[in-house]
Scaffold this active site. Structure first.
Site, PDB file in Angstrom:
ATOM      1  N   LYS A 176     -27.597  25.818   2.520  1.00  0.00           N
ATOM      2  CA  LYS A 176     -27.120  27.637   2.695  1.00  0.00           C
ATOM      3  C   LYS A 176     -26.484  27.161   4.398  1.00  0.00           C
ATOM      4  CE  LYS A 176     -27.640  30.903   4.897  1.00  0.00           C
ATOM      5  NZ  LYS A 176     -27.327  31.485   6.123  1.00  0.00           N
ATOM      6  N   GLU A 251     -37.415  23.091  11.211  1.00  0.00           N
ATOM      7  CA  GLU A 251     -37.352  22.205  12.716  1.00  0.00           C
ATOM      8  C   GLU A 251     -36.368  23.588  13.346  1.00  0.00           C
ATOM      9  OE1 GLU A 251     -37.316  19.797  13.223  1.00  0.00           O
ATOM     10  OE2 GLU A 251     -37.616  18.593  11.473  1.00  0.00           O
ATOM     11  N   CYS A 285     -31.127  22.231  20.182  1.00  0.00           N
ATOM     12  CA  CYS A 285     -32.691  22.571  19.664  1.00  0.00           C
ATOM     13  C   CYS A 285     -32.906  21.499  21.218  1.00  0.00           C
ATOM     14  CB  CYS A 285     -33.458  22.589  19.064  1.00  0.00           C
ATOM     15  SG  CYS A 285     -32.724  20.403  18.628  1.00  0.00           S
ATOM     16  N   GLU A 386     -36.962  30.019  24.841  1.00  0.00           N
ATOM     17  CA  GLU A 386     -35.389  28.981  24.533  1.00  0.00           C
ATOM     18  C   GLU A 386     -33.940  30.677  25.367  1.00  0.00           C
ATOM     19  OE1 GLU A 386     -34.567  27.170  22.048  1.00  0.00           O
ATOM     20  OE2 GLU A 386     -33.995  28.605  20.558  1.00  0.00           O
TER      21      GLU A 386
END
Ligand code: NDP
Length: 492
Positions: A176, A251, A285, A386
């Site tokens: 997905k 992750e 990331c 972040e």
């Protein structure tokens, strides 16, 4: 002329039509890119059925690993052949510069080649039983049906990091991709079929997390969920997978420290501090979004960095003069802008950027300029969370101990760097940083041979390298008594 129905639902070796479709737009100018299938929960369940059937009844999981590796190598060749097609599709969906999409494709090919190349090199091990009548072996087995859920920033790269090891290990999967950037995942299904992947082994559902993602994380027929994305989504996926005790690899993000000591090569450190945070407009990331600079050089270092950040030219994927592209969506740009406003409200000093551009050439896209927030403190929200945008926070430190303490002072631990000319200090600091990846006098390079992943709330599990393959393998112990005889444990 007949029009092709929107693609996105692929299972059991065929494309299937869906009742609804979604229009994908290019973030650089809002122009329509393609219509993609909007799958439902029922569609996701059908894809799981196909993956389960292929795993339980098919030949893929028992095909010798070298055979599976050969298929991965064919996939790599086909992706290389079709680089132009894939790179264009990736740039249209993400708005990133075409040259960056081409780099991504090279990395994707490298990932498939790496896993194809290590096929058959680790067959497990024989254990010393201390007996002459027993043989004990540790072997690898595939986990089963894998749900692979990926984000929008490096759409196909993150798919490749999951698909290649999942297939090498003998699993079947349902993929997905992000609802915003499904184009290259759709193309990949064609490439896998052309390479000879048996029907049902690789399946795709395009659609939203709440509709189709949830099915993949809760269906008891799914054995493993590998997810890359945001922290809050990661937490909800972990909870959703718990009742059926799925294996979960996450992750997640991070606000990554880039630590610069006064003795570092100044020119290289300034240059790479820019790349660290502003590459792909900060939608990385591992972006070095937190600059920690030794106080004796801080003023000059930040002045130089700000002067260069102001020169970075924004533009669309096919603008050859552009150095960076837009953010993924208007909603994400608004989130980044709100983060900057909140940072200023809590005392950060805005040195550059911080305004949605007014340039008419950028007006239709979701651009946000490179932004530097000086004078930040460890406790500020902007240092602890972040932005996932082109925003750099700046803190200063006095000495090595303070640098390490500050760098480790967030709940995250994905990646970061240390810049110094002192090799001893470089190794000490690298050893002390609680990060999955530490670069010394560099930022961003990675290789498919080396594991990637985070400490703390940056996730669990690893991608790439042998560790990335281990995520998709069960470890099985086979004991063989070659001279069976009664033991008489019970005397009756
Ligand atoms: P999200 O967490 O919003 O989404 C990631 C994927 O999860 C998407 O496909 C999304 O679907 C899906 N999803 C959302 N909700 C659910 C749910 N309840 N169940 C199952 N699937 C769901 O992240 P973004 O796409 O916004 O990506 C950006 C984030 O990813 C950043 O925060 C960044 O830090 C992190 N990231 C981490 C990386 C790493 O390697 N550690 C790499 C890249 C990004 P939908 O299509 O609806 O969005």
């Amino acid at each position: 002329m007949t029009s092709t129905p929107p693609r996105g639902l692929y299972y059991a070796g065929d494309w299937h039509e869906t009742a609804a479709a979604r229009q994908i737009v290019c973030p650089a100018d809002g122009s329509p890119v393609a219509a993609v299938a909007e799958c439902t929960a029922e569609d996701a369940a059908s894809a799981v059925t196909a993956a389960r059937h292929a795993f339980d009844e098919g030949t893929w999981s028992t095909t010798p690993e070298r055979g599976r590796g050969e298929l991965l190598l064919r996939v790599a060749d086909l992706l290389e052949r079709d680089t132009a097609l894939y790179a264009k599709a990736e740039s249209l969906d993400t708005g990133k510069r075409l040259v960056e999409s081409r780099y991504d494709l090279a990395d994707i090919v490298g990932c498939f080649r790496y896993y194809g190349g290590i096929a058959g090199t680790d067959a497990g091990r024989v254990v010393d039983t201390g007996r002459t009548d027993a043989i004990s072996r540790i072997v690898h087995a595939p986990v089963g049906v894998c749900a692979l859920i990926t984000p929008w920033n490096y759409p196909l790269l993150q798919v490749a990091w999951k698909v290649a090891p999942a297939l090498l290990a003998g699993n079947t999967f349902v993929l997905k991709p992000s609802e915003l950037t499904p184009g290259t995942a759709v193309l990949l299904m064609d490439t896998l079929a052309e390479a000879g992947l048996p029907a049902g082994v690789g399946n795709l559902v395009t659609g939203t997390g709440p509709e189709v993602g949830v099915v993949l994380t809760t269906d008891p027929r799914v054995d493993l969920v590998s997810f890359t994305g945001g922290l809050e989504t990661g937490k909800s996926i972990m909870a959703a997978a718990a009742p059926t005790v799925k294996r979960v690899a996450l992750e997640l993000g991070g606000i990554n420290p880039n630590v610069v000591f006064a003795d570092a090569d100044r020119e290289a450190a300034v240059d790479m501090a820019l790349t660290a945070v502003f590459l792909h407009s900060g939608q990385v990331c591992s972006a070095g979004a937190r600059l920690l600079v030794q106080d004796s050089i801080a003023e000059a270092f930040v002045d130089e960095l700000v002067a260069r950040a102001q020169q970075i030219r924004m533009g669309g994927p096919f603008d050859e003069a552009a150095e960076t592209g837009p953010l993924i969506s208007a909603a994400h740009r608004d989130k980044v802008h709100a983060y900057v406003e909140a940072a200023v409200a809590e005392g950060a000093v805005l040195r550059c950027g911080g305004e949605i551009p007014t340039d008419p050439a950028l007006a239709e896209g979701y651009f946000y300029p490179p932004t530097v927030l000086d004078g930040c403190q460890a406790a500020m929200g902007c240092v602890q969370q972040e932005s996932f945008g082109p925003v750099l926070t700046v803190e200063t430190f006095a000495d090595e101990a303070e640098a390490v303490r500050l760098a480790n002072g967030t709940p995250f631990g994905l990646a970061g760097a240390v810049w110094t000319a002192d090799a001893g200090r470089a190794q000490r600091v690298a050893g002390a940083l609680r990060l999955g990846t530490v670069w010394i006098n560099d930022y961003h390079p990675y290789v498919p041979q080396a594991e990637w992943g985070g400490f703390g709330q940056s996730g669990n599990g690893r991608e790439l390298g042998p560790g990335g393959l281990a995520e998709y393998r069960e470890t099985k112990h086979i004991w063989h008594n070659i001279a069976p005889a009664p033991q008489r444990w019970f005397s009756s």
